[in-house]
Design an enzyme around this catalytic site. Sequence first.
Site, short mmCIF file in Angstrom:
data_model
loop_
_atom_site.label_atom_id
_atom_site.label_comp_id
_atom_site.label_asym_id
_atom_site.label_seq_id
_atom_site.Cartn_x
_atom_site.Cartn_y
_atom_site.Cartn_z
N ASP A 52 0.84 -1.20 0.00
CA ASP A 52 0.00 0.00 0.00
C ASP A 52 0.87 1.25 0.00
OD1 ASP A 52 -2.08 1.80 0.26
OD2 ASP A 52 -2.39 1.43 2.39
N GLU B 239 -1.67 10.50 -0.45
CA GLU B 239 -3.00 9.89 -0.29
C GLU B 239 -3.29 9.52 1.15
OE1 GLU B 239 -5.82 6.40 -0.09
OE2 GLU B 239 -3.73 6.56 0.51
#
Length: 461
Positions: free
Chosen positions: A285, A319
Amino acid sequence: MRVQFVLFLIICSFGAMLRPLKDVNKEQIIDKIRLAVKTETSPHYHRAYNTLAYYVDTFGPRMWGSKSQQLAIDALYDEISKVGFDRAVKENLGEIKTWVRGNESLILKSPRKFPQRLNLIGLGKGQKGSVKGQVLVVNSFDDLKAKQAQANGKIICYNVPWINYSSNVQYRSSGATVAQSYGAIGVLIRSVTPTSLDSPHTGGTSQSNTIPAAAISLEDADMFQRMQDRGQTIEVELDLDSSWLTTTSDNVIAELKGTQYPDQIILIGGHWDSWDTGSQTGANDDGGGVITCYEAIRLLKDLGIKTKRTIRFIAWSGEEMGLPNNGAENYAKKHGNENHILAFESDLGSTKPYGFGYNAKNPRSTQIVAQLVQQYLYLTGADLIVPGEGESVDSGYLEQFGIPLMRNLIADNKSNDFYFRYHHSAGDSMSMMNANDLDDNVVAIASMIYLIADNEETLPK
């Protein structure tokens, strides 16, 4: 009867004429892409894994605005600049403010006879502070409301069993805000994950919190529950330090210009920032998403496959924090009005792909994509289109411009338990990444993007 049979043949023939004929050349190109990656003697074989491992091992976690992230950004840009893309740029975001983790500790004082240090991780964007007090364990917001008379001056522990991410993440994002309204002095949350090996999982929390908040392991949350159930008094000391830093960051962009419609853009990418829980956090991720997209566009370039439309790769920055002027917000402000035909993002893992989620307002757009997938992607195994499942966090900033959104669908169960087992934890490392699965994602993404970028009919918005 003979007349009816003739009419049936005419109708069938007319229907066949309406269906687009399979392009043998496109089929050959998809097979070329597949063989280039899946042949063990090819230089592209396992290249995604090796490239990802280099960045993960060399730079470690890539917290937004940190020096390690900037080094990883610079290194990725330097590599991309040497590949021979038609355009490569490091696009600065300007001034940003980011959250920086300091020293953290959680010590169990009672009922243990000797102080015991427990594993924890502070929640991103949370308040710093040092508090000592009794712990009140609750199982939901409703349970906390029912026990509000006991909450004042306590450290609230949310021990909420796993349902799925969307159900459980609310305790991480707003648990401290709710607890402080009842007079709590601190918050501990059961990590938002289905399984644990004494590994806390971090993530962002609301900046409206005024009390320190941290995540603990599933094992310790259950221990607190048992202690409370048997009537023992639980006392802990929670100490969290953090600060805010004004700095800057960059998105990394590379392009293969279209041969006929260079102003029509197919955007693909992921986010190049991560959390900082372990020494390799950010492998999955979203290092895997970034690198598979990068290797997909790089593969098209290396194989000399040109498309009618421009393919633009992006490694977004910021993000995870989701703070103002993050990479996706910045990109949307600068480029949202450009003629994007599609925005593709990979950010839910890189296990074996089986298809694509797709969001488009125009039904004809979905029809075109479904036809392309059915005709050509059987060679890749990623031959399913699921309407309404195309949005990801960064690509979602472009939805306001009417741009169709797409993401890869990968092997996991309905609640993505495999992904969230490692999500935002020290377990997010190269040890969970599979070289063959990464290759399959490169093949599927490169094939899908090629088909859309080179299709005769432009996807309508």
